[in-house]
Design a protein around this motif. Structure first.
Motif, PDB file in Angstrom:
ATOM      1  N   PHE A  89       0.935  -1.172  -0.134  1.00 43.07           N
ATOM      2  CA  PHE A  89       0.062  -0.169   0.076  1.00 43.07           C
ATOM      3  C   PHE A  89       0.737   1.064   0.229  1.00 43.07           C
ATOM      4  O   PHE A  89       0.908   2.185  -0.464  1.00 43.07           O
ATOM      5  CB  PHE A  89      -1.421   0.383   0.745  1.00 43.07           C
ATOM      6  N   SER A 155      -1.623   7.392  11.156  1.00 38.01           N
ATOM      7  CA  SER A 155      -1.698   7.235  12.593  1.00 38.01           C
ATOM      8  C   SER A 155      -0.894   8.398  12.637  1.00 38.01           C
ATOM      9  O   SER A 155      -0.965   8.877  13.901  1.00 38.01           O
ATOM     10  CB  SER A 155      -0.399   5.982  13.099  1.00 38.01           C
ATOM     11  N   HIS A 220      -0.839  -5.542  16.326  1.00 35.40           N
ATOM     12  CA  HIS A 220      -0.559  -4.634  16.721  1.00 35.40           C
ATOM     13  C   HIS A 220      -1.490  -5.352  18.242  1.00 35.40           C
ATOM     14  O   HIS A 220      -1.606  -5.089  18.687  1.00 35.40           O
ATOM     15  CB  HIS A 220      -0.510  -3.042  16.537  1.00 35.40           C
ATOM     16  N   GLU A 245      -2.136   1.192  16.301  1.00 33.13           N
ATOM     17  CA  GLU A 245      -3.138   0.555  15.773  1.00 33.13           C
ATOM     18  C   GLU A 245      -2.971  -0.541  17.033  1.00 33.13           C
ATOM     19  O   GLU A 245      -4.028  -1.999  16.547  1.00 33.13           O
ATOM     20  CB  GLU A 245      -2.082  -0.465  14.128  1.00 33.13           C
TER      21      GLU A 245
END
Ligand code: 13P
Ligand code: SF4
Length: 347
Positions: A89, A155, A220, A245
């Motif tokens: 990604f 994040s 996570h 996460e």
């Protein structure tokens, strides 16, 4: 050892002598010199995520950083080739932002459980269920999902992105735990609709509400409050850092939660007797190398199987064999790039 390899070995050793044994450094220094020669020949730039293993991290990338940092670097580069030492990604995001460049991902296996947790059709179904509610999508998704979204986040900027929308309802995809952490920080409630059970438009109700999805990071999600308590029993003054996460229970039991860059900065700027980083274990090595006077603890029984498929050997082959080329259909690319670009403009 020729002169170039010696110089590379010396540079790597200066950083890594306490982290990577000498026998490995000698081999990796030779590969790094080969990679750097090919990089120059092909007019390439190498971007390395903070999770790359230490020998790679400290030798071949032109830029290292978190997802947000690296997407900015990918957008700005004028090199012909972008080699992304990270997961698919991330490489896709580079292609979205700089489509005329050849983008290479060194391993075909570098996926992500979050990106695999949601499809473009799922997003269309959610939008039909909650008409008019803006969609914020974590960058850990594939291009067709980003294309269905209004704006992306990482994040590092998730809260700023939600705030920028000036709204009291948001569809936040696909990470259940990142959404939970952001909702808690902002004082919003969070709901998780079941598409199979609720095919008709749904009233969301009063108050600030986040509509989440049950995607999770397979790394996570494994850290537990019990892990933290057990480590604290052994090292009472340890500073515990958790990626967002991780579950809201885990981030609440930690001293700090933030993106990979934010965790690196926290260790650099604070003075705890030990640090425990709840994230991919290689990053603990990379922080230890940068801060030799600090005592880093890490739970390396939990690893990212995707990030760890990226090796220096595969990076060399990526440049030699021009593989694996990232392509995104143009109609999807244009819409997905808009969502990422909107995020980058926020900062
Ligand atoms: P960062 O954006 O914090 O670098 O995180 C990326 C990631 O995949 C975390 O698992
Ligand atoms: Fe995906 Fe988790 Fe690996 Fe990051 S650590 S790439 S979110 S599976």
């Amino acid at each position: 050892m020729n002169q170039q390899v010696q110089a590379m070995y010396d540079k790597m050793r200066a950083k890594l002598e306490k982290v990577v044994p000498d026998v490995e450094l000698r081999i990796k220094a030779e590969i790094a010199v080969e990679i750097n020669a090919l990089k120059a020949e092909r007019n390439a730039v190498i971007l390395g995520h903070n999770y790359m293993e230490p020998a790679l991290f400290y030798s071949i990338p032109d830029f290292v950083g978190d997802s947000l940092d690296l997407s900015r670097k990918a957008a700005q580069t004028d090199k012909d080739v972008i080699v992304f030492c990270g997961v698919r990604f991330m490489a896709e995001t580079a292609k979205l932002l700089n489509p005329t460049k050849t983008v290479l991902l060194p391993s075909e296996k570098a996926g992500c459980s979050l990106a695999a947790s949601i499809t473009a059709q799922d997003v269309r179904d959610l939008k039909a269920l909650f008409p008019g509610v803006p969609v914020v999508t974590y960058v850990n998704t594939y291009a067709d999902v980003k294309a269905e979204s209004d704006i992306c986040c990482t994040s590092g900027n998730a809260m700023a992105v939600v705030q920028s929308l000036n709204t009291d309802k948001v569809i936040f995809l696909p990470d259940e735990y990142l959404a939970g952490n952001v909702a808690r920080k902002m004082g919003w409630k969070i709901i998780f609709p079941d598409l199979a059970l609720t095919p008709a438009p749904l009233p969301v109700g009063e108050g600030k509400t986040m509509i989440g999805w049950r995607g999770r990071c397979e790394v996570h999600e494994k850290f537990t409050v019990n892990d933290i308590q057990t480590v604290r029993a052994q090292f009472p003054d340890v500073a515990v850092l958790a990626h967002p996460e991780c579950s809201p229970d885990v981030t609440a039991a930690s001293d700090f939660s933030g993106s990979t860059n934010a965790m690196i900065k926290y260790v650099k700027e604070s003075t705890a007797p030990q640090y425990l980083v709840l994230t991919e274990c290689s990053m603990g090595d990379n922080i230890a190398a940068e801060n030799p006077q600090k005592d880093m603890l890490r739970l390396c029984m939990i690893r990212c199987p995707h990030m760890n498929t990226i090796t220096m050997e595969d990076t060399l082959n990526a440049l030699k064999l021009n593989r694996y080329v990232i392509e995104v259909p143009e109609d999807i690319r244009v819409r997905a790039a808009r969502s990422v670009q909107r995020m980058i403009e926020i900062g």
